[in-house]
Design an enzyme around this catalytic site. Structure first.
Site, short mmCIF file in Angstrom:
data_model
loop_
_atom_site.label_atom_id
_atom_site.label_comp_id
_atom_site.label_asym_id
_atom_site.label_seq_id
_atom_site.Cartn_x
_atom_site.Cartn_y
_atom_site.Cartn_z
N LYS A 73 32.99 37.07 55.61
CA LYS A 73 33.19 35.46 55.52
C LYS A 73 33.24 34.80 56.49
CE LYS A 73 35.45 32.74 51.66
NZ LYS A 73 36.27 32.91 50.53
N SER A 147 34.42 31.29 46.40
CA SER A 147 34.12 30.78 47.70
C SER A 147 33.44 31.62 48.49
CB SER A 147 35.33 30.01 48.41
OG SER A 147 36.10 31.00 48.66
N SER A 171 37.98 34.00 44.45
CA SER A 171 36.52 33.92 45.20
C SER A 171 36.05 35.23 45.42
CB SER A 171 36.88 33.27 46.51
OG SER A 171 37.54 32.09 46.07
#
Length: 594
Positions: A73, A147, A171
């Site tokens: 990420k 997210s 997330s």
């Protein structure tokens, strides 16, 4: 392409090269239709250069993740690459690689790229990014979840074997549910977040997405352990779960919430029925107080912790913040220091009050999300629907629990659904094993291609216990007996120094040559270099049988004051031994006397 770790291991054992596999991986990424998955791809030439280096490694010396493709990420640092946090424009280049990333690189994993996210990891939806909104691998009209949006999709679309997300409010779990994969949210602090841009720093977790619980837990095991930098990182012995008569807590009917989504409600009811039929004892409990605790994360001064992290961007020009991100972050400005301590105290009080649930249950099984929304629905109600998605996820880190999200089959509309297993801190390994079993029971398939899940995809360790051992001589990396550790799934955690109270001797008449470490309070040296290796406790008995006298395991004091189990030597063996303390370690002695 099947990128499960067992499948890659089979291919490499059969003679395929990392170069060949990486060419297929790169081709798959190039061909994938959703351009919003990655923010930055690693250049093909760099991937293939690393692949060639891995191909040159002797099979006996390969790391545990040899030739395994992964993604991170883009709020996680990789040296030489920008960390955008989901902001547009040019961003600073990271100077160091995050601890968790470096640990898998050291085991032979191959980084493919950095993935899209809700800006600053603020959101559970995956749409708050200037780089586009990845969609679910099952329907381009549906959100991917966030997210950690790109990270979830990259695994589900079979572009990489595993990926890193972050998880403060869910997330690392919501994208798993929306894409038919596994999401592991480790116990808070188990995995250092050094090199991860914070959301709520005191609650952030680095999470792992994979196709199976076994793969995700293997990665979690490799990256766990303090690094001496992250002040919130912590070590503790892993805790098991009952093997028989497991009590699974399920929210009572009155405390279940699906916000009108009858398909999600039906799927969860079917999951509970399947668990009961399989012999698990289901125990209803009131989820309402857990949902009330969840609301603290964004509905109290806890949101100011996010504001703290983003303060440098609040007055930046031009404005880099997504409008929804700004609205959430500015909400934190209203709180005082008194409000902040009030929120801290209330969260601590909630934990004490709610932990009594573990007297009646061993693990919770809750819907990962109460519903599944389209991109159009999110555009119409961006904040309301995001809050609804966190109904079952937002409380977990506030209460210091471990969690794993696993697939639970498909709804009648063809969309995937999932459940999340939640248990007390440090039950991670045992929870992963249970997660693998329940994944197989409820779904039996993983990823976009619905690969079949089998017994091999469930973690083997039944008790989830590990032990750290300090090695000083022939078991060090590259030394003749190191294979005794690696063949037992040992993982190198760190290289450290003992306290100054130790002396090191080259023992006489040992094959292969070995040193002996002896504690001597009068030594006054600089300490001796040792490596800390983590072994599954189930393998310790076999390892101990291989340790010959005069060596044995005892307690060693490290330079930072920690005490660990490690190799020590009986003083009777020092008669003909040579004191080599001045060299500072066995490897240094061998290199200077060769």
């Amino acid at each position: 392409m099947d990128l499960r770790l067992c499948e890659l291991a089979r291919r490499y054992a059969g003679g395929e090269t990392v170069t060949d596999v990486m060419k297929q991986v790169l081709a798959g990424c190039d061909a994938y239709s959703d351009p919003a998955v990655f923010i930055k791809r690693i250049d093909h030439a760099d991937v293939l250069e690393l692949a060639a280096e891995l191909d040159d490694i002797n099979p006996a010396d390969r790391g545990r993740l040899h030739g395994v493709p992964f993604a991170v990420k883009d709020n996680i640092d990789v040296a030489g690459l920008p960390t955008t946090m989901g902001m547009a424009g040019e961003q600073p280049i990271a100077e160091r690689t995050a601890t968790a990333v470096q640990r898998v690189l050291d085991q032979g994993a191959v980084l493919i790229g950095k993935t899209n996210l809700d800006q600053f990891a603020t959101g559970l939806v995956g749409v708050r990014s200037p780089y586009g909104a990845p969609h679910s691998v099952f329907d381009e009209k549906m959100i991917s979840g966030g997210s950690s949006s790109g990270s979830g999709v990259s695994v589900a679309a079979h572009l990489v074997s595993f990926s890193y997300g972050t998880d403060t409010a869910g997330s690392g779990r919501v994208p798993a549910a929306f894409n038919n994969i596994v999401g592991v949210k480790p116990t808070k602090g188990m995995v250092p977040t050094t090199g991860v841009f914070p959301a709520n720093r005191s609650h952030d977790c680095l999470s792992v997405f994979a196709l199976t619980a076994k793969d995700a837990d293997m990665v979690r095991g490799i990256i766990s352990g303090v690094d001496g930098v992250d002040p919130y990182a912590r070590d503790a012995a892993l805790v098991g779960l009952p093997q028989d008569s497991l009590r699974i807590g399920v929210p009572s009917a009155a405390s279940l919430e699906f916000f009108g989504d009858t398909q999600a409600e039906d799927n969860y009811a079917a999951a509970c029925a399947a668990l009961s039929k399989a012999g698990y004892t289901l125990v209803p409990f009131d989820f309402d107080p857990f949902a009330a605790t969840a609301r603290m994360l964004y509905g109290s001064a806890w949101v100011a912790e996010r504001t703290h992290a983003l303060t440098p961007w609040l007055d930046a020009s031009p404005d880099p913040l997504h409008p929804i991100t700004r609205e959430i972050i500015e909400d934190g400005l209203q709180y005082s220091a008194v409000d902040t301590f009030d929120a801290i105290y209330k969260a601590a009080e909630a934990k004490v009050a709610l932990d009594v649930v573990w007297d009646d249950i061993d693990v919770m099984c809750v819907p990962t999300t109460p519903s599944f929304y389209s991109l159009a629905e999110l555009e119409a109600k961006p904040i309301q629907l995001n809050k609804q998605l966190g109904y079952y996820t937002n409380c977990v880190n506030l209460l210091d629990y471990a969690a794993i999200a696993v697939p639970a089959g498909f709804r009648t509309d063809g969309l995937p659904a999932g459940v999340t297993l939640v248990a007390p801190a440090f039950t991670d390994a045992a929870l992963a094993r249970l997660g693998g079993q329940i994944h197989q029971l409820l779904s039996g398939a993983t990823g976009r291609d619905r690969l079949t899940i089998a017994d091999q995809d469930t973690p083997d360790a039944a008790d989830g216990s590990y032990i750290d051992i300090a090695v000083v001589g022939a078991h060090l990396t590259g030394m003749p007996l190191n294979s005794q550790l690696t063949e037992r799934d040992g993982v190198l955690r760190e290289t450290v120094q003992t306290s100054s109270e130790y002396r090191l001797f080259a023992l006489a008449d040992t094959t292969p040559p070995k040193p002996g470490l002896v504690r001597d309070p009068e030594s006054g040296g600089a300490g001796i270099e040792v490596e800390i290796w983590r072994l599954p406790e189930s393998t310790l008995g076999g390892f101990l049988k291989l340790i010959p006298a005069p060596l044995g395991l005892g307690t060693i004091i490290l330079s930072d004051g920690r005490q660990v189990n490690g190799f020590i030597c009986e003083s009777r063996a020092l008669g003909n031994a040579v004191d080599i303390t001045e060299y500072g370690g066995w490897k240094a002695y061998l290199s200077k006397t060769a």
